[in-house]
Design a protein around this motif. Structure first.
Motif, PDB file in Angstrom:
ATOM      1  N   TYR A  44       0.840  -1.204   0.000  1.00  0.00           N
ATOM      2  CA  TYR A  44       0.000   0.000   0.000  1.00  0.00           C
ATOM      3  C   TYR A  44       0.860   1.234   0.000  1.00  0.00           C
ATOM      4  CZ  TYR A  44      -2.857   3.791   1.856  1.00  0.00           C
ATOM      5  OH  TYR A  44      -3.484   4.991   2.046  1.00  0.00           O
ATOM      6  N   SER A  45       0.540   2.165  -0.888  1.00  0.00           N
ATOM      7  CA  SER A  45       1.133   3.500  -0.819  1.00  0.00           C
ATOM      8  C   SER A  45       0.053   4.476  -1.254  1.00  0.00           C
ATOM      9  CB  SER A  45       2.358   3.615  -1.721  1.00  0.00           C
ATOM     10  OG  SER A  45       2.012   3.410  -3.064  1.00  0.00           O
ATOM     11  N   ARG A  46      -0.239   5.437  -0.400  1.00  0.00           N
ATOM     12  CA  ARG A  46      -1.319   6.381  -0.675  1.00  0.00           C
ATOM     13  C   ARG A  46      -0.903   7.342  -1.785  1.00  0.00           C
ATOM     14  NH1 ARG A  46      -2.585   9.421   4.364  1.00  0.00           N
ATOM     15  NH2 ARG A  46      -0.960  10.819   3.656  1.00  0.00           N
ATOM     16  N   LYS A  47      -1.803   7.585  -2.709  1.00  0.00           N
ATOM     17  CA  LYS A  47      -1.520   8.520  -3.800  1.00  0.00           C
ATOM     18  C   LYS A  47      -1.396   9.929  -3.250  1.00  0.00           C
ATOM     19  CE  LYS A  47      -3.842   6.031  -7.491  1.00  0.00           C
ATOM     20  NZ  LYS A  47      -5.193   5.635  -7.835  1.00  0.00           N
ATOM     21  N   ILE A  48      -0.577  10.737  -3.903  1.00  0.00           N
ATOM     22  CA  ILE A  48      -0.417  12.133  -3.501  1.00  0.00           C
ATOM     23  C   ILE A  48      -1.753  12.840  -3.710  1.00  0.00           C
ATOM     24  CG2 ILE A  48       0.752  14.305  -4.056  1.00  0.00           C
ATOM     25  CD1 ILE A  48       3.145  12.540  -4.958  1.00  0.00           C
ATOM     26  N   GLY A  49      -2.218  13.529  -2.690  1.00  0.00           N
ATOM     27  CA  GLY A  49      -3.476  14.266  -2.783  1.00  0.00           C
ATOM     28  C   GLY A  49      -4.708  13.424  -2.479  1.00  0.00           C
ATOM     29  N   PHE A  50      -4.536  12.140  -2.118  1.00  0.00           N
ATOM     30  CA  PHE A  50      -5.686  11.269  -1.831  1.00  0.00           C
ATOM     31  C   PHE A  50      -6.357  11.724  -0.551  1.00  0.00           C
ATOM     32  CE2 PHE A  50      -7.585   7.323  -0.090  1.00  0.00           C
ATOM     33  CZ  PHE A  50      -8.477   7.074  -1.115  1.00  0.00           C
ATOM     34  N   GLU A  51      -7.692  11.825  -0.576  1.00  0.00           N
ATOM     35  CA  GLU A  51      -8.437  12.305   0.582  1.00  0.00           C
ATOM     36  C   GLU A  51      -9.489  11.296   1.016  1.00  0.00           C
ATOM     37  OE1 GLU A  51      -9.919  16.272   0.306  1.00  0.00           O
ATOM     38  OE2 GLU A  51      -8.105  17.023  -0.661  1.00  0.00           O
ATOM     39  N   GLY A  52      -9.139  10.033   1.003  1.00  0.00           N
ATOM     40  CA  GLY A  52     -10.043   9.006   1.509  1.00  0.00           C
ATOM     41  C   GLY A  52     -11.287   8.823   0.673  1.00  0.00           C
ATOM     42  N   GLY A  53     -11.215   9.015  -0.611  1.00  0.00           N
ATOM     43  CA  GLY A  53     -12.367   8.850  -1.490  1.00  0.00           C
ATOM     44  C   GLY A  53     -13.092  10.143  -1.779  1.00  0.00           C
ATOM     45  N   GLN A  54     -12.885  11.163  -0.923  1.00  0.00           N
ATOM     46  CA  GLN A  54     -13.453  12.489  -1.208  1.00  0.00           C
ATOM     47  C   GLN A  54     -12.736  13.055  -2.425  1.00  0.00           C
ATOM     48  OE1 GLN A  54     -13.992  15.254   2.112  1.00  0.00           O
ATOM     49  NE2 GLN A  54     -12.805  16.743   0.972  1.00  0.00           N
ATOM     50  N   GLN A  55     -13.447  13.891  -3.184  1.00  0.00           N
ATOM     51  CA  GLN A  55     -12.832  14.493  -4.377  1.00  0.00           C
ATOM     52  C   GLN A  55     -11.617  15.318  -3.948  1.00  0.00           C
ATOM     53  OE1 GLN A  55     -12.565  13.969  -7.589  1.00  0.00           O
ATOM     54  NE2 GLN A  55     -14.625  14.588  -8.200  1.00  0.00           N
ATOM     55  N   PRO A  56     -10.429  14.994  -4.449  1.00  0.00           N
ATOM     56  CA  PRO A  56      -9.225  15.704  -3.997  1.00  0.00           C
ATOM     57  C   PRO A  56      -9.259  17.191  -4.347  1.00  0.00           C
ATOM     58  CG  PRO A  56      -8.654  13.738  -5.226  1.00  0.00           C
ATOM     59  CD  PRO A  56     -10.119  13.940  -5.387  1.00  0.00           C
ATOM     60  N   LEU A  57      -8.527  17.955  -3.555  1.00  0.00           N
ATOM     61  CA  LEU A  57      -8.527  19.415  -3.711  1.00  0.00           C
ATOM     62  C   LEU A  57      -8.127  19.835  -5.111  1.00  0.00           C
ATOM     63  CD1 LEU A  57      -8.802  22.176  -2.240  1.00  0.00           C
ATOM     64  CD2 LEU A  57      -6.364  22.054  -1.844  1.00  0.00           C
ATOM     65  N   GLN A  58      -7.095  19.193  -5.676  1.00  0.00           N
ATOM     66  CA  GLN A  58      -6.624  19.608  -6.994  1.00  0.00           C
ATOM     67  C   GLN A  58      -7.639  19.299  -8.092  1.00  0.00           C
ATOM     68  OE1 GLN A  58      -5.322  17.035  -5.319  1.00  0.00           O
ATOM     69  NE2 GLN A  58      -4.634  15.406  -6.648  1.00  0.00           N
ATOM     70  N   ARG A  59      -8.626  18.446  -7.803  1.00  0.00           N
ATOM     71  CA  ARG A  59      -9.688  18.196  -8.779  1.00  0.00           C
ATOM     72  C   ARG A  59     -10.940  19.012  -8.487  1.00  0.00           C
ATOM     73  NH1 ARG A  59     -10.851  12.240  -9.960  1.00  0.00           N
ATOM     74  NH2 ARG A  59     -12.091  13.254 -11.569  1.00  0.00           N
ATOM     75  N   ARG A  60     -11.063  19.512  -7.252  1.00  0.00           N
ATOM     76  CA  ARG A  60     -12.216  20.363  -6.914  1.00  0.00           C
ATOM     77  C   ARG A  60     -12.035  21.781  -7.446  1.00  0.00           C
ATOM     78  NH1 ARG A  60     -11.896  18.007  -1.502  1.00  0.00           N
ATOM     79  NH2 ARG A  60     -10.914  19.914  -0.769  1.00  0.00           N
ATOM     80  N   LEU A  61     -10.794  22.234  -7.529  1.00  0.00           N
ATOM     81  CA  LEU A  61     -10.539  23.599  -7.960  1.00  0.00           C
ATOM     82  C   LEU A  61     -10.646  23.705  -9.477  1.00  0.00           C
ATOM     83  CD1 LEU A  61      -7.471  24.383  -5.703  1.00  0.00           C
ATOM     84  CD2 LEU A  61      -9.815  25.112  -5.356  1.00  0.00           C
TER      85      LEU A  61
END
Length: 132
Positions: A44-61
């Motif tokens: 397991y390695s968490r992706k950069i910007g991953f927010e637990g399934g919530q839409q990540p900040l860089q995709r919300r903006l």
């Protein structure tokens, strides 16, 4: 020349915990990873910007576009400014008092039905006309 002892001071360090070495160690079985879930799995390695399934900040903006490095010329209609026809030679400096454009303008394109007749008066390489 004295040799220095490069060992840490007595009692300043702790031995590293050996994880996954039996129930008696306190970190056996699940190896301090909890029960289930992505973090408990191997590899397991968490992706950069991953927010637990919530839409990540860089995709919300919203996307912010680019600015082109190609300079578009300012189009000037010769029919609207009859004083251009009376100029002896046409350069950016001679056009500024007639048309009154900003300092940032570096290229000019003369358009309109009478623009082709002014080609012989143009003395600046940054000024073009519509047509041949």
């Amino acid at each position: 020349m004295a040799l220095h002892n490069l060992q840490p001071a007595e009692g300043s360090t702790h031995p590293t915990k050996r994880i996954g070495r039996g129930q008696g160690s306190g970190t056996g079985k699940t190896s301090a990873r909890g029960q289930k879930g992505a973090k408990s799995r191997t590899g397991y390695s968490r992706k950069i910007g991953f927010e637990g399934g919530q839409q990540p900040l860089q995709r919300r903006l919203p996307k912010v576009g680019f600015t082109s490095r190609v300079v578009k010329p300012l189009a000037i209609n010769v029919v609207k400014y009859p004083a251009i026809k009376e100029l002896k030679e046409i350069t950016i400096e001679t056009l500024k008092p007639v048309v009154n454009f900003s300092k940032s303008v570096t290229k000019v394109k003369l358009i309109g039905s009478e623009a082709k007749t002014l080609t012989d008066k143009i003395k600046d390489s940054n000024i073009t006309t519509s047509g041949k």
